[in-house]
Scaffold this motif. Structure first.
Motif, PDB file in Angstrom:
ATOM      1  N   LYS A 181       0.835  -1.199   0.000  1.00  0.00           N
ATOM      2  CA  LYS A 181       0.000   0.000   0.000  1.00  0.00           C
ATOM      3  C   LYS A 181       0.873   1.253   0.000  1.00  0.00           C
ATOM      4  O   LYS A 181       0.634   2.188  -0.759  1.00  0.00           O
ATOM      5  CB  LYS A 181      -0.923  -0.015   1.221  1.00  0.00           C
ATOM      6  CG  LYS A 181      -1.876   1.140   1.288  1.00  0.00           C
ATOM      7  CD  LYS A 181      -2.774   1.019   2.503  1.00  0.00           C
ATOM      8  CE  LYS A 181      -3.692   2.224   2.628  1.00  0.00           C
ATOM      9  NZ  LYS A 181      -4.508   2.152   3.852  1.00  0.00           N
ATOM     10  N   ASN A 182       1.907   1.257   0.853  1.00  0.00           N
ATOM     11  CA  ASN A 182       2.828   2.397   0.909  1.00  0.00           C
ATOM     12  C   ASN A 182       3.533   2.596  -0.423  1.00  0.00           C
ATOM     13  O   ASN A 182       3.688   3.725  -0.891  1.00  0.00           O
ATOM     14  CB  ASN A 182       3.857   2.213   2.016  1.00  0.00           C
ATOM     15  CG  ASN A 182       3.261   2.333   3.398  1.00  0.00           C
ATOM     16  OD1 ASN A 182       2.117   2.746   3.553  1.00  0.00           O
ATOM     17  ND2 ASN A 182       4.028   1.964   4.405  1.00  0.00           N
ATOM     18  N   ALA A 183       3.963   1.502  -1.034  1.00  0.00           N
ATOM     19  CA  ALA A 183       4.662   1.590  -2.321  1.00  0.00           C
ATOM     20  C   ALA A 183       3.736   2.176  -3.381  1.00  0.00           C
ATOM     21  O   ALA A 183       4.149   3.018  -4.186  1.00  0.00           O
ATOM     22  CB  ALA A 183       5.172   0.217  -2.739  1.00  0.00           C
ATOM     23  N   ALA A 184       2.478   1.746  -3.383  1.00  0.00           N
ATOM     24  CA  ALA A 184       1.509   2.268  -4.354  1.00  0.00           C
ATOM     25  C   ALA A 184       1.274   3.750  -4.123  1.00  0.00           C
ATOM     26  O   ALA A 184       1.197   4.536  -5.079  1.00  0.00           O
ATOM     27  CB  ALA A 184       0.201   1.496  -4.263  1.00  0.00           C
ATOM     28  N   GLU A 185       1.157   4.149  -2.875  1.00  0.00           N
ATOM     29  CA  GLU A 185       0.940   5.562  -2.557  1.00  0.00           C
ATOM     30  C   GLU A 185       2.147   6.399  -2.959  1.00  0.00           C
ATOM     31  O   GLU A 185       2.002   7.503  -3.490  1.00  0.00           O
ATOM     32  CB  GLU A 185       0.637   5.734  -1.069  1.00  0.00           C
ATOM     33  CG  GLU A 185      -0.726   5.202  -0.676  1.00  0.00           C
ATOM     34  CD  GLU A 185      -0.956   5.183   0.831  1.00  0.00           C
ATOM     35  OE1 GLU A 185      -0.010   5.452   1.599  1.00  0.00           O
ATOM     36  OE2 GLU A 185      -2.089   4.889   1.230  1.00  0.00           O
ATOM     37  N   LEU A 186       3.339   5.877  -2.700  1.00  0.00           N
ATOM     38  CA  LEU A 186       4.547   6.613  -3.076  1.00  0.00           C
ATOM     39  C   LEU A 186       4.675   6.720  -4.587  1.00  0.00           C
ATOM     40  O   LEU A 186       5.133   7.735  -5.119  1.00  0.00           O
ATOM     41  CB  LEU A 186       5.788   5.939  -2.491  1.00  0.00           C
ATOM     42  CG  LEU A 186       5.982   6.101  -0.983  1.00  0.00           C
ATOM     43  CD1 LEU A 186       7.139   5.231  -0.513  1.00  0.00           C
ATOM     44  CD2 LEU A 186       6.218   7.558  -0.610  1.00  0.00           C
ATOM     45  N   THR A 187       4.281   5.704  -5.303  1.00  0.00           N
ATOM     46  CA  THR A 187       4.331   5.711  -6.759  1.00  0.00           C
ATOM     47  C   THR A 187       3.393   6.779  -7.307  1.00  0.00           C
ATOM     48  O   THR A 187       3.699   7.441  -8.294  1.00  0.00           O
ATOM     49  CB  THR A 187       3.947   4.326  -7.322  1.00  0.00           C
ATOM     50  OG1 THR A 187       4.832   3.357  -6.783  1.00  0.00           O
ATOM     51  CG2 THR A 187       4.047   4.295  -8.835  1.00  0.00           C
ATOM     52  N   GLY A 212       2.703   9.501  -5.816  1.00  0.00           N
ATOM     53  CA  GLY A 212       3.117  10.788  -5.288  1.00  0.00           C
ATOM     54  C   GLY A 212       2.424  11.180  -4.000  1.00  0.00           C
ATOM     55  O   GLY A 212       2.549  12.301  -3.538  1.00  0.00           O
ATOM     56  N   GLN A 213       1.672  10.282  -3.413  1.00  0.00           N
ATOM     57  CA  GLN A 213       0.990  10.576  -2.162  1.00  0.00           C
ATOM     58  C   GLN A 213       1.898  10.219  -0.993  1.00  0.00           C
ATOM     59  O   GLN A 213       2.704   9.299  -1.091  1.00  0.00           O
ATOM     60  CB  GLN A 213      -0.304   9.754  -2.048  1.00  0.00           C
ATOM     61  CG  GLN A 213      -1.298  10.005  -3.151  1.00  0.00           C
ATOM     62  CD  GLN A 213      -2.461   9.023  -3.050  1.00  0.00           C
ATOM     63  OE1 GLN A 213      -2.468   8.155  -2.205  1.00  0.00           O
ATOM     64  NE2 GLN A 213      -3.420   9.178  -3.936  1.00  0.00           N
ATOM     65  N   PRO A 214       1.738  10.950   0.113  1.00  0.00           N
ATOM     66  CA  PRO A 214       2.515  10.551   1.283  1.00  0.00           C
ATOM     67  C   PRO A 214       1.984   9.231   1.824  1.00  0.00           C
ATOM     68  O   PRO A 214       0.802   8.943   1.698  1.00  0.00           O
ATOM     69  CB  PRO A 214       2.277  11.692   2.282  1.00  0.00           C
ATOM     70  CG  PRO A 214       1.009  12.330   1.846  1.00  0.00           C
ATOM     71  CD  PRO A 214       0.894  12.108   0.363  1.00  0.00           C
ATOM     72  N   PRO A 215       2.832   8.429   2.408  1.00  0.00           N
ATOM     73  CA  PRO A 215       2.377   7.128   2.935  1.00  0.00           C
ATOM     74  C   PRO A 215       1.398   7.322   4.082  1.00  0.00           C
ATOM     75  O   PRO A 215       1.463   8.302   4.807  1.00  0.00           O
ATOM     76  CB  PRO A 215       3.666   6.450   3.398  1.00  0.00           C
ATOM     77  CG  PRO A 215       4.646   7.551   3.568  1.00  0.00           C
ATOM     78  CD  PRO A 215       4.247   8.650   2.644  1.00  0.00           C
ATOM     79  N   SER A 216       0.492   6.358   4.227  1.00  0.00           N
ATOM     80  CA  SER A 216      -0.544   6.463   5.254  1.00  0.00           C
ATOM     81  C   SER A 216      -0.068   6.012   6.624  1.00  0.00           C
ATOM     82  O   SER A 216      -0.768   6.224   7.605  1.00  0.00           O
ATOM     83  CB  SER A 216      -1.772   5.658   4.837  1.00  0.00           C
ATOM     84  OG  SER A 216      -1.424   4.303   4.674  1.00  0.00           O
ATOM     85  N   VAL A 217       1.070   5.374   6.701  1.00  0.00           N
ATOM     86  CA  VAL A 217       1.602   4.968   8.003  1.00  0.00           C
ATOM     87  C   VAL A 217       2.899   5.715   8.233  1.00  0.00           C
ATOM     88  O   VAL A 217       3.546   6.164   7.303  1.00  0.00           O
ATOM     89  CB  VAL A 217       1.867   3.438   8.092  1.00  0.00           C
ATOM     90  CG1 VAL A 217       0.591   2.678   7.973  1.00  0.00           C
ATOM     91  CG2 VAL A 217       2.878   3.009   7.074  1.00  0.00           C
ATOM     92  N   GLU A 218       3.243   5.835   9.460  1.00  0.00           N
ATOM     93  CA  GLU A 218       4.468   6.545   9.783  1.00  0.00           C
ATOM     94  C   GLU A 218       5.674   5.683   9.448  1.00  0.00           C
ATOM     95  O   GLU A 218       5.745   4.525   9.839  1.00  0.00           O
ATOM     96  CB  GLU A 218       4.491   6.908  11.264  1.00  0.00           C
ATOM     97  CG  GLU A 218       3.507   7.986  11.622  1.00  0.00           C
ATOM     98  CD  GLU A 218       3.753   8.533  13.013  1.00  0.00           C
ATOM     99  OE1 GLU A 218       4.904   8.514  13.478  1.00  0.00           O
ATOM    100  OE2 GLU A 218       2.778   8.974  13.616  1.00  0.00           O
ATOM    101  N   ARG A 246      13.310  14.151   0.057  1.00  0.00           N
ATOM    102  CA  ARG A 246      14.444  14.571  -0.778  1.00  0.00           C
ATOM    103  C   ARG A 246      14.239  14.111  -2.216  1.00  0.00           C
ATOM    104  O   ARG A 246      14.421  14.870  -3.171  1.00  0.00           O
ATOM    105  CB  ARG A 246      15.758  14.000  -0.212  1.00  0.00           C
ATOM    106  CG  ARG A 246      17.001  14.522  -0.959  1.00  0.00           C
ATOM    107  CD  ARG A 246      18.266  13.797  -0.535  1.00  0.00           C
ATOM    108  NE  ARG A 246      18.313  12.404  -0.965  1.00  0.00           N
ATOM    109  CZ  ARG A 246      18.549  11.992  -2.229  1.00  0.00           C
ATOM    110  NH1 ARG A 246      18.743  12.862  -3.188  1.00  0.00           N
ATOM    111  NH2 ARG A 246      18.586  10.705  -2.521  1.00  0.00           N
ATOM    112  N   LEU A 247      13.831  12.842  -2.373  1.00  0.00           N
ATOM    113  CA  LEU A 247      13.617  12.316  -3.723  1.00  0.00           C
ATOM    114  C   LEU A 247      12.442  13.004  -4.411  1.00  0.00           C
ATOM    115  O   LEU A 247      12.488  13.256  -5.629  1.00  0.00           O
ATOM    116  CB  LEU A 247      13.401  10.800  -3.676  1.00  0.00           C
ATOM    117  CG  LEU A 247      14.635   9.964  -3.317  1.00  0.00           C
ATOM    118  CD1 LEU A 247      14.236   8.509  -3.113  1.00  0.00           C
ATOM    119  CD2 LEU A 247      15.717  10.088  -4.376  1.00  0.00           C
TER     120      LEU A 247
END
Length: 130
Positions: free
Chosen positions: A86-92, A94-100, A111-112
């Protein structure tokens, strides 16, 4: 010939009866001994069976515990994997990840993302040749 006979016929019959009686007693005693040996063997087998049964029960308990532990670990890993996907999909997207995420990872992501923005701006400023 009668001179050599030490026993009378009555005494002989008594001794013969006594010998027969002792022989029967011996046979009974031998049967009791054999039965006693068999009983002892059965007792030993029962003890061994009981010991093996306890050992098997202990191994089954150990297996159940190990199996439950592995299933819990698997469930935890599946949940963790789903969250990472889920985090990888969100990062792809351009959304911030939903978990810390840990601080270093968050800083690297920022930075990226900033670097990506700079590249996009630079790319937008390059004239295209048609």
């Amino acid at each position: 010939m009668a001179l050599y006979l030490c026993f009378s016929i009555a005494e002989f019959n008594q001794l013969l009866d006594r010998c027969t009686e002792l022989d029967r007693d011996l046979q009974k005693a031998n049967k009791v001994i054999a039965k006693s040996k068999k009983t002892r063997e059965v007792e030993l087998l029962a003890q061994e069976n009981e010991s093996l049964s306890h050992k098997l029960q202990s191994q089954e308990d150990d297996f159940r515990l190990q199996n439950n532990t592995l299933l819990q670990e698997l469930a935890r890993l599946v949940e963790q994997n789903e969250q990472l996907e889920k985090n990888a999909a969100e990062l792809t997207n351009g959304q911030p990840p939903s978990v810390e995420m840990d601080t270093e990872l968050q800083a690297e992501v920022r930075r990226l993302q900033a670097e990506n923005q700079v590249f996009r701006k630079n790319l937008a400023g390059i004239p295209t040749h048609h």
